[in-house]
Design an enzyme around this catalytic site. Sequence first.
Site, PDB file in Angstrom:
ATOM      1  N   GLY A  87       0.810  -1.208   0.000  1.00  0.00           N
ATOM      2  CA  GLY A  87       0.000   0.000   0.000  1.00  0.00           C
ATOM      3  C   GLY A  87       0.846   1.261   0.000  1.00  0.00           C
ATOM      4  CG  ASP A 126      -0.425   8.635   4.007  1.00  0.00           C
ATOM      5  OD1 ASP A 126       0.072   7.487   4.074  1.00  0.00           O
ATOM      6  OD2 ASP A 126      -0.104   9.559   4.776  1.00  0.00           O
ATOM      7  CG  ASP A 162       0.892  -8.836   6.364  1.00  0.00           C
ATOM      8  OD1 ASP A 162       0.468  -9.442   7.363  1.00  0.00           O
ATOM      9  OD2 ASP A 162       1.023  -7.606   6.322  1.00  0.00           O
TER      10      ASP A 162
HETATM   11  P1  AMP Z   1       2.486  -3.183   7.818  1.00  0.00           P
HETATM   12  O1  AMP Z   1       1.790  -3.027   9.122  1.00  0.00           O
HETATM   13  O2  AMP Z   1       3.496  -2.128   7.529  1.00  0.00           O
HETATM   14  O3  AMP Z   1       3.019  -4.556   7.617  1.00  0.00           O
HETATM   15  O4  AMP Z   1       1.361  -2.954   6.713  1.00  0.00           O
HETATM   16  C1  AMP Z   1       0.177  -3.718   6.625  1.00  0.00           C
HETATM   17  C2  AMP Z   1      -0.580  -3.321   5.373  1.00  0.00           C
HETATM   18  O5  AMP Z   1      -0.995  -1.951   5.441  1.00  0.00           O
HETATM   19  C3  AMP Z   1       0.208  -3.441   4.084  1.00  0.00           C
HETATM   20  O6  AMP Z   1      -0.684  -3.824   3.070  1.00  0.00           O
HETATM   21  C4  AMP Z   1       0.714  -2.036   3.879  1.00  0.00           C
HETATM   22  O7  AMP Z   1       1.041  -1.784   2.539  1.00  0.00           O
HETATM   23  C5  AMP Z   1      -0.474  -1.211   4.332  1.00  0.00           C
HETATM   24  N1  AMP Z   1      -0.077   0.131   4.767  1.00  0.00           N
HETATM   25  C6  AMP Z   1       0.609   0.451   5.873  1.00  0.00           C
HETATM   26  N2  AMP Z   1       0.791   1.785   5.955  1.00  0.00           N
HETATM   27  C7  AMP Z   1       0.219   2.338   4.882  1.00  0.00           C
HETATM   28  C8  AMP Z   1       0.068   3.672   4.398  1.00  0.00           C
HETATM   29  N3  AMP Z   1       0.559   4.731   5.053  1.00  0.00           N
HETATM   30  N4  AMP Z   1      -0.577   3.849   3.228  1.00  0.00           N
HETATM   31  C9  AMP Z   1      -1.089   2.795   2.559  1.00  0.00           C
HETATM   32  N5  AMP Z   1      -0.992   1.530   2.965  1.00  0.00           N
HETATM   33  C10 AMP Z   1      -0.351   1.279   4.108  1.00  0.00           C
HETATM   34 MG    MG Z   2       4.122  -5.407   6.276  1.00  0.00          MG
END
Ligand code: AMP
Ligand code: MG
Length: 502
Positions: free
Chosen positions: A100, A133, A260
Amino acid sequence: MSSSLHDNPVREAPSTPFDNSYARLPQQFFAEQAPTPVREPRLIKFNAALARDLGLDAEALERDGAAIFSGNKPLPGAQPLAMAYAGHQFGSFVPQLGDGRAILLGEVVDRHGRRRDIQLKGAGPTPFSRRGDGRAALGPVLREYIVSEAMHALGIPTTRALAAVTTGEPVYREDVLPGAVFTRVAASHIRVGTFQFFAARGDTDNLRILADHVIDRHYPDIKDRKNRYLALLEAVAERQASLIARWLHVGFIHGVMNTDNMTVSGETIDFGPCAFMDAYDPATVFSSIDRQGRYAYANQPGIGQWNLARLGETLLPLIDPTLDTAVDLANTVIKGYGERFQGHWLAGMRAKIGLGDEDDGDLDLIQSLLAVMQQGQADFSLTFRRLTALAASDEAETAFAASFTDPQSIMPWLARWRERLSRESRSAAERPSAMRRINPAFIPRNHRIEQAIQAAMEDDDFSLFEALLTVLAKPYEDQPAFAPYAEPPRPAERVLQTFCGT
Ligand code: AMP
Ligand code: MG
């Protein structure tokens, strides 16, 4: 016009030897997505040594680093894309997550012949952004930079940090924060959740393509095995068992072991709310969102197994056409993970207390030490480092015992330890140097990371960040000039919670 051209020559971005195998996979694997340019990029840090290791033109990249590592200037040969994946987050399945806010630029084959991804994190929205974002804040970017490079220096498989830039744009979280982009290098960004993405759609054809891609890329040795997909599960289980044991040996708590966030390559990935433990307590949790302690320090091996079971489920149709047979085969591997983990953990713990031989009583000896450490609130890293000093000289006993709230409490254990050492075949003279190689003096302590982030955010002062990178590059050396960095936080400095990088 001509003079401004002269002052600001439009340079070609340096040529980068991309070879993008992931971009050649079927379209369901990703969405093409270019980074979204930012207003005023500034290069904060560039890892020239890593760039050279990747076979890149480090000087040219650094000269143009702000534009390149913000995503403002495309690199020739890059095929920017956001990867599709699913995942279990805190136990609940989300059929579509995906990158994302991360954009894979492409892959290069490094100087050692290893294929490695180059990815921008925080480079703007993608079709997988949902309500996000697509951006990252400076704090989490610095944290990931520090911790991933520290893990590498500790000798623990991990993604790496190639660069960090600030964007000159705010990001809106609970507070308004400075935006940043992190450049990450990985053996690949393929996760357990990537397999779950296709399994959830019943797309066995693409699942097989993914599994074959992963075998080619990470496990070429198993290619000709009779049941290569079962062998794949076994190979991932082995790497994760070894990885998670290594985490425990240095007191690392990942914090968000969602499926993930677990690679199939066996590298540590996603340093969101991660932290290293100071005082030893197996129930330690830092992450503000982990209210149940699902990902507490001592739960990590079990969560590794749970995640591998999810990977095993996705592989069932490839393992055997008869479901019952496939389940039995996969289950044997999942059960075997426990023993693999225990083997790696015990081997490392033996080494940490200076044992070169194996004895039936070792597990009990190690658990007894851990019990006294927990009772006495002993600092995890310092205790083992001081034990290392004690192996070199009896004079270090007072300092070692001072690690415990009641110094006398460790004396019975010390007597047992000395008795056990007397039965070692290795000479006592070799012991301290062996122990020094597995008991780091320096870990990225949470309070130091927080201090570095605060100075950067509030005063645009990156000197603490730089100092941390310097000291953590040699975690097993004594470095007397940096002695305070080996110390646990004073009570007022203690950081009890960490927050996700989102
Ligand atoms: P994470 O917690 O970083 O492993 O992210 C979990 C999911 O949320 C993944 O699909 C990321 O790409 C998405 N994600 C985290 N932060 C953001 C952000 N600021 N904008 C868009 N997607 C996000
Ligand atoms: Mg992640």
